[in-house]
Motif scaffolding. Structure first.
Motif, short mmCIF file in Angstrom:
data_model
loop_
_atom_site.label_atom_id
_atom_site.label_comp_id
_atom_site.label_asym_id
_atom_site.label_seq_id
_atom_site.Cartn_x
_atom_site.Cartn_y
_atom_site.Cartn_z
N SER A 15 0.74 -1.29 -0.06
CA SER A 15 -0.17 -0.01 0.22
C SER A 15 0.90 1.33 0.01
O SER A 15 1.90 1.11 0.60
N SER A 16 0.44 2.13 -0.62
CA SER A 16 1.17 3.55 -0.76
C SER A 16 1.20 4.19 0.55
O SER A 16 2.00 5.27 0.73
N ILE A 17 0.37 3.82 1.51
CA ILE A 17 0.27 4.35 2.78
C ILE A 17 1.16 3.72 3.84
O ILE A 17 1.23 3.86 4.82
N THR A 18 1.95 2.56 3.35
CA THR A 18 2.55 1.77 4.19
C THR A 18 3.93 2.63 4.48
O THR A 18 4.62 2.83 3.47
N PRO A 19 4.10 2.70 5.74
CA PRO A 19 5.38 3.76 5.97
C PRO A 19 6.90 3.08 5.87
O PRO A 19 7.85 3.48 5.86
N GLY A 20 6.89 1.58 5.64
CA GLY A 20 7.99 0.68 5.97
C GLY A 20 8.56 0.76 4.30
O GLY A 20 8.03 1.39 3.35
N PRO A 21 9.86 0.07 4.12
CA PRO A 21 10.36 -0.13 2.73
C PRO A 21 9.26 -0.72 1.78
O PRO A 21 8.56 -1.65 1.90
N ARG A 22 9.51 -0.25 0.36
CA ARG A 22 8.81 -0.71 -0.64
C ARG A 22 9.91 -1.27 -1.65
O ARG A 22 10.78 -0.78 -2.10
N ARG A 23 9.57 -2.43 -2.10
CA ARG A 23 10.47 -3.20 -3.02
C ARG A 23 9.95 -2.92 -4.55
O ARG A 23 8.50 -3.14 -4.78
N ALA A 24 10.72 -2.85 -5.72
CA ALA A 24 10.18 -2.69 -6.96
C ALA A 24 11.33 -3.37 -7.83
O ALA A 24 12.41 -3.56 -7.46
N THR A 25 10.82 -3.87 -9.02
CA THR A 25 11.61 -4.23 -10.13
C THR A 25 11.77 -3.14 -11.03
O THR A 25 10.81 -2.74 -11.70
N LEU A 26 12.81 -2.70 -11.55
CA LEU A 26 13.15 -1.47 -12.30
C LEU A 26 13.63 -2.16 -14.03
O LEU A 26 14.38 -3.14 -13.72
N CYS A 27 13.01 -1.69 -14.96
CA CYS A 27 13.63 -2.00 -16.17
C CYS A 27 14.67 -1.14 -16.61
O CYS A 27 14.39 0.08 -16.84
N THR A 28 15.89 -1.40 -17.00
CA THR A 28 16.76 -0.42 -17.56
C THR A 28 16.60 -0.17 -19.15
O THR A 28 15.64 -0.95 -19.75
N SER A 29 17.27 0.89 -19.53
CA SER A 29 16.58 1.24 -21.05
C SER A 29 17.43 0.06 -21.84
O SER A 29 17.02 0.03 -23.22
N ASP A 30 18.24 -0.85 -21.42
CA ASP A 30 18.73 -1.86 -22.35
C ASP A 30 18.14 -3.38 -21.76
O ASP A 30 18.50 -4.28 -22.28
N GLY A 31 16.83 -3.11 -21.21
CA GLY A 31 16.13 -4.56 -20.92
C GLY A 31 16.63 -5.28 -19.73
O GLY A 31 15.93 -6.31 -19.52
N VAL A 32 17.66 -4.76 -18.84
CA VAL A 32 17.90 -5.49 -17.68
C VAL A 32 16.98 -5.28 -16.29
O VAL A 32 16.65 -4.23 -16.14
N ARG A 33 16.37 -6.18 -15.84
CA ARG A 33 15.58 -6.18 -14.67
C ARG A 33 16.56 -5.89 -13.42
O ARG A 33 17.28 -6.92 -12.89
#
Length: 272
Positions: A15-33
């Motif tokens: 949830s966006s209101i969760t105060p703790g850490p938030r994990r994500a997977t990002l995609c670079t411009s050359d396709g690496v996760r």
């Protein structure tokens, strides 16, 4: 967040209101996760996010990186991530070359979270990456950084002047070394040489101004002696902190130094 941003940044179901850490997977411009972690400022609302670039064989979850993030989070929001070939990120490490694209993705994610000021701090290999990123992303509205701190960074490529760096070169250039890197350090290293050779850190420094730049280095660094930070600081406008008794990178940075770096990053503004 725009639909384009949503395609590049996959945030875990928190949830966006969760105060703790938030994990994500990002995609670079050359396709690496790239795996990334966001932590809000523990002291309240801030307009600044600090993006942390770890050293070679590190990751977002290494204790030294988490310790640094905890100190920085007392001053600003913090984004940590694992470079390609490290941690849970895909791809293979290019030891400072295409890692600039990983940092760019993390900086853009920090901006997508609503932070007006995004600053970067890098350790060792990460230090070379933040320098090159700042030099090459000056004109990018989403990818630029407002201040840069490079800790224990090399000034030039192919340095083999210390036993520690000779071991690193064996790890990177030999098949047996890359196997040790994979199974001993959980770091997957690309087997091919750089082609072309990327802009070196010392060549990047003159291109960073007017973005504020801080160079931090220990006088007992076993990898890069003090001629490296002095060369970087002499190449363009920069503050140089030579730390007495300090060793190398995030493992050697104590809480007092991390606090000073965070204070500098949050306060630094371009010269008038």
């Amino acid at each position: 967040m725009s639909s384009e941003a949503e395609g590049r940044f996959h945030t875990s179901a928190v949830s966006s209101i969760t105060p703790g850490p938030r994990r994500a997977t990002l995609c670079t411009s050359d396709g690496v996760r790239i795996e990334a972690v966001y932590e809000p400022c523990s002291k309240g609302v801030t307009d600044t996010a600090i993006v942390v670039a770890h050293g070679f064989t590190g990751s977002a979850d290494r204790p030294a990186v988490r310790r640094a993030a905890g100190v920085f989070a007392q001053h600003a929001a913090v984004v940590t991530f694992s470079f390609r070939g490290h941690g849970r990120s895909t791809g293979r490490s290019t030891v400072g070359d295409r890692e600039v694209l990983d940092l760019a993705a993390a900086v853009e994610w920090a901006r997508s979270l609503g932070y007006a000021r995004v600053v970067t701090v890098g350790f060792s290999m990460g230090g070379s990456v933040v320098l090159r990123h700042a030099a090459t992303h000056q004109g990018s509205a989403r990818g630029r950084t407002e201040a840069v701190a490079a800790v224990s960074a090399p000034a030039r490529w192919y340095y083999r002047g210390t036993p520690a760096m000779r071991r690193v070169h064996w790890l990177v250039t030999r098949r047996a070394g890359r196997l040790v890197g994979r199974f001993g350090f959980a770091t997957r290293i690309h087997p091919e040489d750089w082609d072309p050779v990327p802009l070196s850190p010392v060549e990047a420094v003159p291109l960073i101004a007017p973005t504020p730049l801080l160079i931090v280095h220990g006088d007992r660094d076993p990898y890069f002696p003090v001629d490296h930070p002095r060369m970087l600081a002499a190449a363009g406008p920069a503050q140089l902190w030579l730390e007495r008794g300090m060793g190398h990178a995030e493992n050697a940075a104590d809480e007092a130094l991390l606090t000073r770096i965070a204070s500098w990053l949050t306060a630094a503004r371009p010269a008038a």
